[in-house]
Enzyme design. Structure first.
Site, PDB file in Angstrom:
ATOM      1  N   LYS A   1      -3.867  -4.520  -9.928  1.00 30.44           N
ATOM      2  CA  LYS A   1      -4.344  -5.815 -10.456  1.00 30.44           C
ATOM      3  C   LYS A   1      -5.445  -6.405  -9.577  1.00 30.44           C
ATOM      4  O   LYS A   1      -6.500  -6.809 -10.055  1.00 30.44           O
ATOM      5  CB  LYS A   1      -3.168  -6.812 -10.544  1.00 30.44           C
ATOM      6  CG  LYS A   1      -1.976  -6.305 -11.343  1.00 30.44           C
ATOM      7  CD  LYS A   1      -0.826  -7.306 -11.363  1.00 30.44           C
ATOM      8  CE  LYS A   1      -0.188  -7.620 -10.025  1.00 30.44           C
ATOM      9  NZ  LYS A   1       0.577  -6.510  -9.412  1.00 30.44           N
TER      10      LYS A   1
ATOM     11  N   ARG B   1       5.173 -14.473 -14.191  1.00 30.17           N
ATOM     12  CA  ARG B   1       6.042 -13.382 -13.759  1.00 30.17           C
ATOM     13  C   ARG B   1       7.469 -13.553 -14.226  1.00 30.17           C
ATOM     14  O   ARG B   1       8.316 -12.717 -13.917  1.00 30.17           O
ATOM     15  CB  ARG B   1       6.068 -13.387 -12.250  1.00 30.17           C
ATOM     16  CG  ARG B   1       5.232 -12.303 -11.619  1.00 30.17           C
ATOM     17  CD  ARG B   1       5.409 -12.583 -10.169  1.00 30.17           C
ATOM     18  NE  ARG B   1       5.322 -11.552  -9.250  1.00 30.17           N
ATOM     19  CZ  ARG B   1       4.201 -11.215  -8.617  1.00 30.17           C
ATOM     20  NH1 ARG B   1       3.047 -11.708  -8.945  1.00 30.17           N
ATOM     21  NH2 ARG B   1       4.245 -10.343  -7.678  1.00 30.17           N
TER      22      ARG B   1
ATOM     23  N   ARG C   1      -2.158   0.308   2.003  1.00 29.36           N
ATOM     24  CA  ARG C   1      -3.117  -0.773   1.722  1.00 29.36           C
ATOM     25  C   ARG C   1      -3.485  -1.570   2.980  1.00 29.36           C
ATOM     26  O   ARG C   1      -2.633  -1.895   3.790  1.00 29.36           O
ATOM     27  CB  ARG C   1      -2.534  -1.742   0.690  1.00 29.36           C
ATOM     28  CG  ARG C   1      -3.392  -3.023   0.562  1.00 29.36           C
ATOM     29  CD  ARG C   1      -3.061  -3.819  -0.650  1.00 29.36           C
ATOM     30  NE  ARG C   1      -1.670  -4.200  -0.727  1.00 29.36           N
ATOM     31  CZ  ARG C   1      -1.131  -4.768  -1.799  1.00 29.36           C
ATOM     32  NH1 ARG C   1      -1.861  -5.007  -2.871  1.00 29.36           N
ATOM     33  NH2 ARG C   1       0.147  -5.075  -1.803  1.00 29.36           N
TER      34      ARG C   1
ATOM     35  N   ARG D   1      -0.330  -6.376   4.767  1.00 28.08           N
ATOM     36  CA  ARG D   1       0.531  -7.460   4.322  1.00 28.08           C
ATOM     37  C   ARG D   1       1.943  -7.259   4.849  1.00 28.08           C
ATOM     38  O   ARG D   1       2.439  -6.137   4.878  1.00 28.08           O
ATOM     39  CB  ARG D   1       0.549  -7.507   2.786  1.00 28.08           C
ATOM     40  CG  ARG D   1      -0.453  -8.474   2.219  1.00 28.08           C
ATOM     41  CD  ARG D   1      -0.622  -8.310   0.734  1.00 28.08           C
ATOM     42  NE  ARG D   1       0.604  -8.453  -0.052  1.00 28.08           N
ATOM     43  CZ  ARG D   1       0.642  -8.432  -1.376  1.00 28.08           C
ATOM     44  NH1 ARG D   1      -0.497  -8.283  -2.062  1.00 28.08           N
ATOM     45  NH2 ARG D   1       1.775  -8.557  -2.023  1.00 28.08           N
TER      46      ARG D   1
ATOM     47  N   ARG E   1      10.721  -6.007  -4.364  1.00 27.93           N
ATOM     48  CA  ARG E   1       9.635  -6.450  -5.256  1.00 27.93           C
ATOM     49  C   ARG E   1       9.704  -5.704  -6.589  1.00 27.93           C
ATOM     50  O   ARG E   1       9.488  -6.290  -7.649  1.00 27.93           O
ATOM     51  CB  ARG E   1       8.280  -6.231  -4.577  1.00 27.93           C
ATOM     52  CG  ARG E   1       8.051  -7.194  -3.404  1.00 27.93           C
ATOM     53  CD  ARG E   1       6.998  -6.695  -2.435  1.00 27.93           C
ATOM     54  NE  ARG E   1       5.662  -6.663  -3.000  1.00 27.93           N
ATOM     55  CZ  ARG E   1       4.639  -5.997  -2.446  1.00 27.93           C
ATOM     56  NH1 ARG E   1       4.808  -5.311  -1.336  1.00 27.93           N
ATOM     57  NH2 ARG E   1       3.458  -6.021  -3.015  1.00 27.93           N
TER      58      ARG E   1
END
Ligand code: AP5
Ligand code: ZN
Length: 207
Positions: free
Chosen positions: A13, A88, A120, A153, A164
């Site tokens: 996204k 969400r 990431r 992160r 998650r």
């Protein structure tokens, strides 16, 4: 255009958002980015959101609906917007008052996501993301554009990814059904390369 981007953690996204944003002159509203900024600045919102985010759970509906309601009023959002990571939950979808044209569903198997998430790196102030294997920066740990350091992160660990993903399947998948019934969902093959996904996005938005 008024767009919603839905997909599990690491589905792409945030990678596709800047491309869509530039092409259609939209504003990009990512609840995750806004919440991370609030946590870093230790605002009242950030203090309330921190614990849930670190555990990989969703922040309360009232908090996120509030920040989107506020942000969407900005002049830069009047031409259209990309909601990245919102709504969400079904409650968020119902409370969100603005009509949307299209929902891009970043469909992908869970198995691919751990490698994407743990590799990431991001540039905190711009939200630009890289990946050690799939999209490396020119210099390891350094943002290509500003030369500033990249960070990982806090919630990008295999363990937090599990919760998650649980939150995604239990609370967010029903949102996809909600918009499918309205006939506005475009399903993307999010496991493809970033360029191929961009092409699918463009096709979905041209029809
Ligand atoms: P949020 O920041 O929204 O995180 P997320 O939904 O888990 O999504 P990610 O940002 O991890 O994934 P992405 O799809 O953007 O992936 P990306 O493009 O970077 O939310 C964080 C937290 O905030 C939540 O857990 C919750 O606590 C809270 N929150 C936020 N919104 C909320 C809401 N509405 N309600 C309640 N709580 C909320 O890609 C990932 C990596 O893969 C990158 O390294 C990238 O380079 C690479 N990559 C991307 N595309 C490809 C590709 N096609 N091929 C190979 N690699 C790729
Ligand atoms: Zn993101």
């Amino acid at each position: 255009k008024r767009l919603i981007l839905i997909g599990p953690p690491g589905s792409g996204k945030g990678t596709q958002s800047p491309i869509i944003k530039d092409e259609y002159c939209l504003c990009h509203l990512a609840t995750g980015d806004m919440l991370r900024a609030a946590v870093a600045a230790k605002t009242p919102l950030g203090i309330k959101a921190k614990e849930a985010m670190e555990k990989g759970e969703l922040v309360s509906d009232d908090l996120v609906v509030g920040i989107i309601d506020e942000a969407i009023k900005k002049p830069s959002c009047q031409k259209g917007f990309i909601l990245d990571g919102f709504p969400r939950t079904e409650v968020q979808a119902q409370k969100q008052g603005v009509k949307v044209d299209k929902v891009l569903n970043f469909a992908i198997d869970d198995g691919i996501l751990e490698e994407r998430i743990t590799g990431r790196w991001m540039h905190p102030s711009s939200g630009r993301t890289y990946h050690t294997k799939f999209a490396p920066p020119k210099v390891h740990g350094i943002d290509d554009v500003t030369g500033e350091p990249l960070i990982q992160r806090k919630d990008d660990t295999a363990a937090v990814l599990k919760s998650r993903l649980e939150a995604f399947h239990r609370q967010t998948e029903p949102v996809i059904d909600y918009y499918t019934k309205k006939g506005i969902v475009a399903n993307l093959h999010a496991e493809k390369s970033p360029k191929e996904v961009t092409a699918e996005v463009q096709k979905a938005l041209s029809s």
